[in-house]
Design an enzyme around this catalytic site. Structure first.
Site, PDB file in Angstrom:
ATOM      1  CD  GLU A 293      -2.628   1.162   2.655  1.00  0.00           C
ATOM      2  OE1 GLU A 293      -3.672   1.826   2.719  1.00  0.00           O
ATOM      3  OE2 GLU A 293      -2.194   0.486   3.623  1.00  0.00           O
TER       4      GLU A 293
ATOM      5  CE  LYS B 140      -7.457   1.226   3.838  1.00  0.00           C
ATOM      6  NZ  LYS B 140      -6.170   1.721   4.392  1.00  0.00           N
TER       7      LYS B 140
ATOM      8  CB  CYS C 245      -4.391  -1.494   4.610  1.00  0.00           C
ATOM      9  SG  CYS C 245      -3.432  -1.331   6.143  1.00  0.00           S
TER      10      CYS C 245
END
Length: 307
Positions: free
Chosen positions: A49, A122, A166
């Protein structure tokens, strides 16, 4: 419907990297490690990331938005060219400027001809001490304009990639939706680390929780998982805190959660493994979780709390 691949063997690589405040230098390191991975035969390479910059979310600073780029843009074009040159599928990470005032933490996937196979923005955005991501990132859309779910795998020449990012890795719903949509692999580019002031026991618990939850997604969905994380200590830009020590420990595991490769907590490295993509179907025949789901009994999962 997912069919068995003609050649079930797929060589993959995950890059664990230190980053700097010099975008050009960080990208040069990424490129060097990608090239090394492909020399070893990797057909799919996954970067961590926000690999082009320091993890800037330790503080809230409007000047940081100058780091954001459109897609296509300089970083995505460079990654596209690299994927096409090396004839690999490449998963990268962009601080995306979508429009004035709307920015995303976006994974980009390029196919072997350098074309953009797809993006994933995300969905779950944290806001914790040292991880002030809500200041910078708008969550990904729950639905694309064509009606697809935000949790839609990206089609590539080597299979359907269930790319998440994440904080998404803590949510079983995200992994399950990717699996139900036909993902062949779950991928979690990550930037996570320790508060340097935490005691060793707490640090150990956090690391073990991070590894365990993702291995759990592999087991619960009978899918391999690729989880590249950054490594190294990055200071607090304000000087008020101790900064974050990113704990590395990137790993690749198989569809029963078995480790295929794992990094340490200090070193840049290239993790490689060969996946047998036929194993997902084989495992699902003996552990048929998806068959036995009680979809008639799960409606309450859509509620925030059960009073």
């Amino acid at each position: 419907m997912t069919s068995r691949p003609e050649n079930p063997q797929l060589k993959i690589a995950a890059i664990q990297q230190q980053c700097t405040d010099d975008k050009a230098a960080s990208l040069a390191t990424s490129e060097k490690l990608i090239r090394e991975a492909t020399k070893g035969g990797a057909q799919l390479v996954v970067l961590q990331e926000l690999h082009a910059t320091l993890y800037f979310c330790q503080t809230e600073d409007t000047d940081i938005f100058e780091l954001a780029e459109p897609i296509p843009g300089p970083t995505s074009n460079r990654l596209a060219d690299l994927a096409g040159e090396l004839e690999i599928v490449l998963v990268g990470s962009i601080f995306e400027r979508r429009m004035n005032g709307v920015y995303h933490n976006t994974s980009v996937v390029f196919d072997t001809d350098g074309s953009l196979a797809g993006i994933y923005r995300k969905m779950h955005i944290p806001d914790d001490p040292g991880f002030y991501e809500k200041f910078y990132f708008t969550p990904g859309d729950a639905r694309f304009n064509d009606g697809r779910s935000g949790f839609t795998p990206i089609n590539t020449s080597i299979g359907k990639l269930g790319v998440l990012v994440c904080w998404d890795q803590w949510y079983p719903e995200a992994a399950r939706l990717m699996a139900l949509a036909g993902a062949d692999i779950l991928i979690y580019p990550t930037a996570i680390g320790w508060d340097i002031t935490d005691d060793p026991a707490e640090q150990a618990r956090q690391l073990e929780a991070w590894v365990t939850v993702q291995r759990g997604h592999a087991v619960a969905n009978n899918l391999p998982v690729i989880a590249p994380n950054r490594v190294g200590t990055e200071p607090d830009p304000t000087g008020q805190g101790e900064g974050i020590r990113f704990w590395g420990n990137s790993f690749i595991c198989g569809p029963q959660g078995e480790f295929l490769a794992r990094g340490d907590d200090q070193s840049e490295c290239i993790l490689t493994a060969t996946l047998d993509r036929s194993r997902t179907e084989s495992v699902r025949r003996i552990w048929p979780y998806l068959r036995d789901r009680r979809i008639d009994a799960y409606e309450d999962i859509l509620k925030r709390v059960l009073d």
